[in-house]
Design an enzyme around this catalytic site. Structure first.
Site, mmCIF file in Angstrom:
data_model
loop_
_atom_site.group_PDB
_atom_site.id
_atom_site.type_symbol
_atom_site.label_atom_id
_atom_site.label_comp_id
_atom_site.label_asym_id
_atom_site.label_seq_id
_atom_site.Cartn_x
_atom_site.Cartn_y
_atom_site.Cartn_z
ATOM 1 C CD GLU A 80 -3.161 0.702 2.184
ATOM 2 O OE1 GLU A 80 -4.022 -0.186 2.007
ATOM 3 O OE2 GLU A 80 -3.105 1.398 3.218
ATOM 4 C CG HIS A 106 5.448 -29.351 5.448
ATOM 5 N ND1 HIS A 106 5.927 -30.628 5.253
ATOM 6 C CD2 HIS A 106 6.091 -28.877 6.545
ATOM 7 C CE1 HIS A 106 6.802 -30.924 6.195
ATOM 8 N NE2 HIS A 106 6.921 -29.878 6.991
ATOM 9 C CE LYS A 143 -11.653 3.316 2.009
ATOM 10 N NZ LYS A 143 -11.157 4.355 2.948
#
EC number: 5.3.1.9
Length: 541
Positions: A346, A377, A506
């Site tokens: 960001e 793993h 937004k």
């Protein structure tokens, strides 16, 4: 800058810098020459593809980009977030020296200390039971409702410092998906629950939607008059908070010079303080401040945030590696990779310079990871044998908290160090074949199987070692990576402190909501979006 980067590329080629295995073979003192320590914090970058000439070139790059001058401007309170015309002073929140920090000629430290004191009093009262719910019962569960920086930081730190919890149980709700709040509410007794609504403007759609659901939960079970007893807020919008039903005495503010992803040090850290107590929260701030002082004063070759940032830039723009893996060998740092993902991507996921021109470098890499040994793993296969080189960043404590399980911590340490060694050394074709034939495999079959067991090695990694994960150590780790992001942003010549990509999402969601609700048509949207809306509305019940 561009010429210096090209010089570094030439130097890397001329010195065969990416042959890390050969560098270790040629220099028995490589570890001591390419590692540095700050108190018990050890930074080993000897397994990175660097040498003295590369470090010289990176130092020249830092000088050309005026990284130190930009650093000093940040600490001074200059307006370095130019697109929002703001200072950047999350460091003031952990300024334990109490030296004046000026914004527009005013010292902000009295206000910082006042909020910290109010947080401490509130946290003490919740923890002791002095502040009770509407029916007189002690608060046993605290729910933080926030998103982004108002959630990731508190979640990460609360999980990391679990051994220091001696307060109420903590829960976190962030996703606007109703499943998140619904699943949390099933765990709660309304009489003993406190909700903290964390939104600077008190308008964040996800947070306020979840807050409204939580409010209905309390009002429905205990009555409207009970709401004020079961809510607090971290916000600066006192009018909106008051309209929600939260008393001003339960509202804790912070400032526009604190970005969300840097806000764990502020009142956003209130749930953490409630969990671990104000003294431990103070130690957390102490750790961050210690790194601030180190970043400001240490020479470049002993300056861990500076080196971390320069190596990150080098990996991305000189060697061309597009991502980096964050690999804490500490289960309680399970959300630290996600926290750093937001902090880094960001901040430095930008394409325009401070001069409003296209960036001439590749900016923020993809940041991802999981704790070890789980990741071994899952995705380590790709790091060891995939076609892309992915620099790895290991973190390991010398001591765990479970003294009766020391043998498990020893196994954890062995795995961490073995992975960094394996990434560097690899395994040649001859070594792979010899291993197979030593187990009885015939030459013809070994010739066929051995290539699958070859590891090229020379995969760069760095390792950060600390004594034990406690509030002070966590504060140092977070501040270390904050300043790493700053250094890389300074080299890119970008604004690391805005987030217009977040704002775009937004805006688009707000415009699309009436279409999803069936109040407006999808006309004007592209055919894919319109088709997806139609499919969802057709299937909705």
């Amino acid at each position: 800058m561009k010429a210096l980067v090209e010089n570094l590329k030439a130097t890397a080629r001329e010195t065969d810098a990416t042959d890390i295995r050969a560098a270790f073979a040629a220099d028995p003192n490589r570890f001591s020459r390419f590692s540095t320590a700050f108190d018990d914090l050890l930074f080993d970058y000897s397994k990175c593809a660097v040498n003295d000439r590369i470090i010289d070139g990176l130092e020249a790059l830092a000088k050309a980009a005026k990284v130190e001058e930009k650093r000093d401007a940040m600490f001074r309170g200059d307006i370095i977030n130019i697109t929002e015309e703001r200072a950047v002073l999350h460091t003031a929140l952990r300024n334990r020296s109490n030296r004046p920090v000026l914004v527009d000629g005013k010292d902000v430290m009295p206000d910082v200390n006042a909020v910290l004191e109010a947080m401490g009093k509130f946290a003490d009262d919740i923890r002791s039971g002095a502040l009770k719910g509407a029916t007189g019962k002690k608060i046993t569960d605290v729910v933080n409702i926030g998103i982004g920086g108002s959630d990731l930081g508190p979640v990460m730190a609360t999980l990391a410092l679990a051994p220091f919890h001696d307060g109420p149980r903590l829960h976190f709700v962030s996703n606007v998906d109703g499943a998140h709040i619904a699943d949390t509410l099933t765990l709660l007794d309304p009489e003993t629950s406190l909700f903290i609504v964390a939104s600077k403007t008190f308008t964040t759609i996800e947070t306020m939607t979840n807050a409204a659901t939580a409010r209905a939960f309390i009002a429905g079970k205990l009555g409207e008059a009970a709401v004020g007893h079961h809510f607090a807020a971290v916000s600066t919008a006192l009018d909106k908070v008051g309209a929600f039903g939260i008393d001003a005495a339960r509202v804790f503010g912070f400032w526009d010079w604190v970005g969300g992803r840097y806000s764990i040090w502020s009142a956003i850290g209130l749930p953490l303080m409630i969990a671990i107590g104000k003294e431990n929260f103070g130690r957390f701030l102490d750790g961050g401040h210690a790194i601030d002082e180190h970043f400001r004063s240490a020479p470049l070759r002993q300056n861990i945030p500076m080196l971390l940032g320069l190596i990150g830039f080098y990996n991305r723009n000189v060697l061309g590696y597009p991502s980096r893996a964050i690999l804490p060998y500490d289960q309680r740092l399970t959300r630290f990779p996600a926290y750093l993902q937001q902090l880094d991507m960001e901040s430095n996921g930008k394409g325009v310079t401070l001069d409003s021109q296209p960036v001439e470098f590749s900016t923020g890499p993809v940041v991802w990871g999981e704790p070890g040994t789980n990741g071994q793993h899952a995705f380590y296969q790709l790091i060891h044998q995939g076609t892309d080189v992915i620099p790895a960043e290991f973190m390991i404590a010398a001591n765990g908290h479970e003294k009766d399980l020391r043998h498990q911590h020893q196994l954890l340490m062995a795995n961490c160090l073995a992975q960094s060694e394996a990434l560097m050394k690899g395994r040649t074709l001859a070594e792979a074949k010899a291993q197979l034939t030593s187990k009885g495999m015939d030459d013809a079959k070994a010739d066929k199987i051995a290539p699958h067991r070859v590891f090229t090695g020379n995969r760069p990694s760095l390792t950060i070692v600390y004594d034990q994960l406690d509030p002070f150590a966590l504060g140092r780790l977070i501040a270390l990576y904050e300043h790493r992001v700053f250094v890389e942003g300074a080299l890119f010549n970008i604004n690391s402190f805005d987030q217009w990509g977040v704002e775009l999402g937004k805006e688009l969601a707000t415009g699309l909501l009436p279409v999803i609700e069936g109040k407006e048509s999808a006309e004007g949207h592209d055919s894919s979006t319109a088709g997806l809306v139609a499919a969802l509305l057709k299937a909705a019940r």
